[in-house]
Design an enzyme around this catalytic site. Structure first.
Site, PDB file in Angstrom:
ATOM      1  N   THR A 135       0.728  -1.238   0.024  1.00 48.71           N
ATOM      2  CA  THR A 135      -0.108   0.074  -0.112  1.00 48.71           C
ATOM      3  C   THR A 135       0.879   1.282   0.051  1.00 48.71           C
ATOM      4  OG1 THR A 135      -1.627   0.951   1.279  1.00 48.71           O
ATOM      5  CG2 THR A 135      -0.138  -0.217   2.484  1.00 48.71           C
TER       6      THR A 135
ATOM      7  N   GLU B 160      -5.190  -2.559   4.528  1.00 43.58           N
ATOM      8  CA  GLU B 160      -4.901  -3.131   5.606  1.00 43.58           C
ATOM      9  C   GLU B 160      -6.204  -3.986   6.053  1.00 43.58           C
ATOM     10  OE1 GLU B 160      -4.234  -0.154   4.678  1.00 43.58           O
ATOM     11  OE2 GLU B 160      -2.406   0.621   5.304  1.00 43.58           O
TER      12      GLU B 160
ATOM     13  N   LYS C  31      -9.135  20.260  13.343  1.00 41.94           N
ATOM     14  CA  LYS C  31      -9.355  19.979  14.702  1.00 41.94           C
ATOM     15  C   LYS C  31      -9.541  21.347  15.494  1.00 41.94           C
ATOM     16  CE  LYS C  31      -7.071  15.653  14.296  1.00 41.94           C
ATOM     17  NZ  LYS C  31      -5.726  14.920  14.272  1.00 41.94           N
TER      18      LYS C  31
ATOM     19  N   TRP D  90     -13.956  18.086  15.542  1.00 45.40           N
ATOM     20  CA  TRP D  90     -13.400  17.889  14.175  1.00 45.40           C
ATOM     21  C   TRP D  90     -14.484  18.466  13.262  1.00 45.40           C
ATOM     22  CZ3 TRP D  90     -11.380  11.960  14.705  1.00 45.40           C
ATOM     23  CH2 TRP D  90     -10.176  12.114  15.477  1.00 45.40           C
TER      24      TRP D  90
END
Lengths: 548, 548
Positions: free
Chosen positions: A187, A334, A444, A449
């Site tokens: 990746t 993943e 942030k 967020w």
């Protein structure tokens, strides 16, 4: 914990979860089910025999348990056979991503310590350039699509079909530890070398069973059942083609492998082979819809799962106009990959397609056995209000347990015992997830967020806006605040106050909080983009750095 | 074998397969899905809460990891809750077979070392007789169906619903080794004490996933998908009600638990709750078809899976006349239980119901992950000619790894690393299994096996035969030869030559070999049967012993 664990009786067989077992049922339920690939057309009995032949070819080439076999090929029956034969002899299948740069391909083949390479003629030029840099490689096998083999400037063991034809038709596949690595691939991030992920037999079997159950059992995700016909449109070197070739083989469905993706040919195969289910990234689906063949073909039999990137509303609208039943999946290299699939409840399935579009575009509902949580900055789960966002963290039985020979990076991925996806999402009252941003792009501010993607999407709805980027910039009081860069549409004028007023309507409708509106909105001539045309937020941030 | 096994990155979570994870998806896909049981009707969110409450009740009663909790109940929401809560705290659920004799029930409760007993008022008389013989039991919880609790002559901790209502609504279920025992129950043979089988969390999760995939994905077995409504008609103390409550919960389908089986009520529940899928042994299905309510009810929505014994052709014919879609499953206590399910290919599904009957009655096709072989006397696989028979031996990830505290019996079960079912079967060219006999009843002649059941079935087709038994008798040359005992139909006469001539037609049609025809055919007045009316072959053989 002191649970009860009983020693097995003498002779009791502790059945390991191995990829070879995924081959059992397809040929029992549908021995005559077809595998179609180029000029090849054979059934499940022959698939098993060909896998045994390939195992013999690999063994004769000196491949044993623990060795790595690289494949550079388009989507083909050969790739499907390698998906099984390589792990089934205890070796590791390296799906080489042929879209990487030649340096990156070389790096991954060195890093994975490939011992044997199966290479399609189309990729001979790549391998020719690398052949002196691959000290672990002991042999090459050539793959082609029926024409005479291309001339390799290096020595090879021969051509795939010729070698298979000469090999024994049976192979006594051994049992071994289900935690043995079966597959590996790489990746790429925006910086540094590609990272190797890896998956065990156990992980792939469990991913297959959970995905098979989900795609078959939930009427709101009716994608793949025994009478379907499957054709991947995700490269097989990309996260196991989302794991679906294993599911399809388990079920014994007809499988069509399209070779190199050519939109008109994909549509012809759909039409002529009776394809009902495919999956692909939005770009591929867009190419197909734009093809000449698609214009004259009824696409309404097609069930399409998209993922890898968020589909645009325009694409989704076009699919729905053509009668395509589409769903969205979510996952990453993943994660094997599937974590969630969009899903319609029976009531939602009765809505008009117009109303269904938003539901089908959502990231979806986690599969069985997937534990998924959205965690804010201080480690608390976010509210299920579809407004609050948090990082997607997961646990399932099919996650890479680290990065190949980079334990520090693996430890970072697995902080606190949860796999950190780096994606930021919200969840609604029905438990449906929506990815909102990447962690590195999220803004942030004051402990909350803000999704930069959401702000970009809302600002871009303003008619005078041609392009927009939102990034976080340092703020002494709130840590970060959003800053928007705007390119006006040709001939249009726009200023910061107009944009702020425009955004207020989304505050009123509850899509964003008031404090998400950027104070700083800059009108610019152009915005930096990457080589593939995406916003280059790294460069944008670098440009802005020092200004604060 | 030296496969590649990579050490996990620090912090990487190695996800164990635990029963608690089967609860995740149902409430996500169908939070409002219903559980119906007597006067109780609640949804999947409440199911999770009630399981947490039960876990708190168990913990407060002193039950910890490794302890065994016995349940004596009819099919109920309580049993479903115990299926989850007991294993989820690391304890072992003992499904007590309330149909055993009181001595056998006492034996199993002593042998399993039950620590807490959940007992329905209907079974208080049993427990009252046993209470002094259960030294390991530290407490009792009473279960009832809404009336005031029955008066127990022994001390109890209280009534289930009262205890649940008083308990905390959340419980932090721990993770632990997936090989921890989750359930145990007892299987009875014709001789000796009941034997305890046991299943781990891992085994039950894998049985659930493979069964869910099979029942949903194969259009030839379309039994259970998300919009179905499930009602068991197999007791929940009988091999996890064939594992279907776990599958149903994974999918979030509506579940209806009928309490004590009363045929008219079962049919009313089917009608009123919209039931679409049930399973039961042939006897129960027969009772239902004979019920008054069934006469006036359209049964054609019902999908029924039968197993546990071979259904008679008369039963199957009646089901098909009523429009019921029925399938046959095969398995046993030792196998969790499901090994095979009958399956129709798309072409077979187009046949007339008359033609489908034989296919639907067959033992079926092994599930994904089931390795099944038919082995003859000398350990060779039998030919796939549907005529040769061999013992069914299996490997799957969900088989008991022995018998509780009887390692010698476990070793016998697992001779040679395959679980020996003790069943004898044939397999046809399509790979479909048919159970033909029990190992102990099969007749071994000249190195070949003859199915006593098949001979009985063929002989009984003769109009002058009222009842027939076939057993093997010693033979100096062939080891054994078949001997048939025949009771003539009232008023009819029949002799050995007629029967032999009758059997010749099945030799001609390829259903039996010529050497399967018994030389000895005796016409008798009656044949010994067991207390439940089955042929008592043990007694028949004993009667015949000494005559040869």
């Amino acid at each position: 914990m002191n649970t009860r664990i009983i020693e097995s009786a003498p002779g009791a067989y502790q059945y390991p979860l191995l990829i070879k077992q995924l081959l059992l049922s397809g040929q029992r339920y549908a021995p005559g089910g077809e595998i179609v690939s180029g000029a090849h057309r054979y059934d499940y009995r022959q698939l098993s025999q060909r896998i045994a032949r390939l195992a013999n070819v690999l063994t004769e080439a000196g491949i044993g348990a623990g060795d790595t076999v690289a494949v550079l090929d388009w989507d083909s029956h050969r790739y499907l056979e390698a998906y099984f034969a390589v792990p089934m002899i205890g070796a590791v299948l390296h799906h080489v991503n042929v879209r990487l740069s030649i340096d990156q391909i070389g790096y991954t083949m060195q890093h994975a310590e490939d011992k044997l390479v199966l290479v399609h003629d189309d990729f001979l030029p790549i391998v020719e350039q690398l052949v002196d840099q691959l000290p672990t490689v002991q042999g090459y096998i050539q793959l082609n699509d029926g024409e005479a083999s291309g001339r390799a400037t290096f020595e090879t063991l021969g051509e795939y079909e010729v070698l298979l034809a000469a090999a024994e038709v049976s192979y006594d596949f051994p049992d071994f530890d289900e935690n043995s690595v079966a597959t590996t691939f790489y990746t790429t991030g925006t910086t540094g070398n590609p990272k190797g992920v890896y998956f065990s037999h156990r992980q792939l079997v469990l991913h297959t069973l959970a995905t098979a159950t989900t795609l078959a059992a939930f009427d709101g995700v009716p994608l793949l059942r025994s009478e379907d016909v499957y054709m991947p449109m995700t490269p097989m070197f990309h996260v196991h083609a989302w794991g679906i070739p294993y599911v399809a083989t388990l079920l014994g469905v007809k499988q069509v492998y399209p070779g190199r993706y050519e939109p008109n040919r994909l549509v012809r195969l759909y039409r002529e082979e009776g394809v009902t289910f495919s999956h692909g990234v939005p770009t591929v689906l867009q190419m197909i819809l734009n093809s000449e063949e698609a214009e004259s073909t009824d696409l309404s039999r097609w069930k399409l799962m998209t993922g890898g990137a968020a589909p645009t509303e325009a694409l989704v609208r076009k699919m729905s106009e053509r009668g395509i039943r589409f769903y969205t999946g979510y996952g990453m290299s993943e994660t094997c990959p599937i974590l969630t699939i969009s899903h319609l409840s029976p009531a939602q399935a009765q809505l008009s397609m117009e109303e269904q579009i938003a539901l089908r575009m959502r990231t979806g509902v986690p599969l069985p056995l997937v534990e998924l949580r959205l965690m804010d900055d201080v480690g608390n789960p976010v509210a299920a209000d579809d407004l609050s966002v948090g990082e997607v963290q997961v646990r399932t039985p099919w996650l890479t347990q680290g990065y190949l020979r980079e334990p520090e990076k693996g430890a970072e991925l697995w902080q606190g015992g949860w796999l950190h996806t780096g994606d930021v999402a919200s969840i609604n009252a029905d438990g449906v997830i929506q990815i909102r941003d990447r962690m590195k792009d999220v803004i942030k501010t004051g402990g909350e967020w803000i999704s930069s993607l959401l702000l970009e999407s809302l600002i871009s709805k303003h008619p005078a806006v041609a392009n927009v980027a939102v990034v976080g910039v340092p703020d002494p009081r709130w840590d970060e605040r959003p800053l928007a860069m705007i390119v006006p549409a040709e001939g249009a004028e726009v200023d910061a106050d107009q944009i702020k007023a425009h955004l207020m309507q989304y505050v009123d409708s509850g899509q964003i909080n008031k404090w998400a509106i950027p104070e700083q909105i800059r009108v610019v001539d152009s915005i930096p983009v990457t080589s593939v045309g995406k916003l280059d937020k790294k460069r944008i941030r670098a440009q802005l750095a020092g200004q604060f």
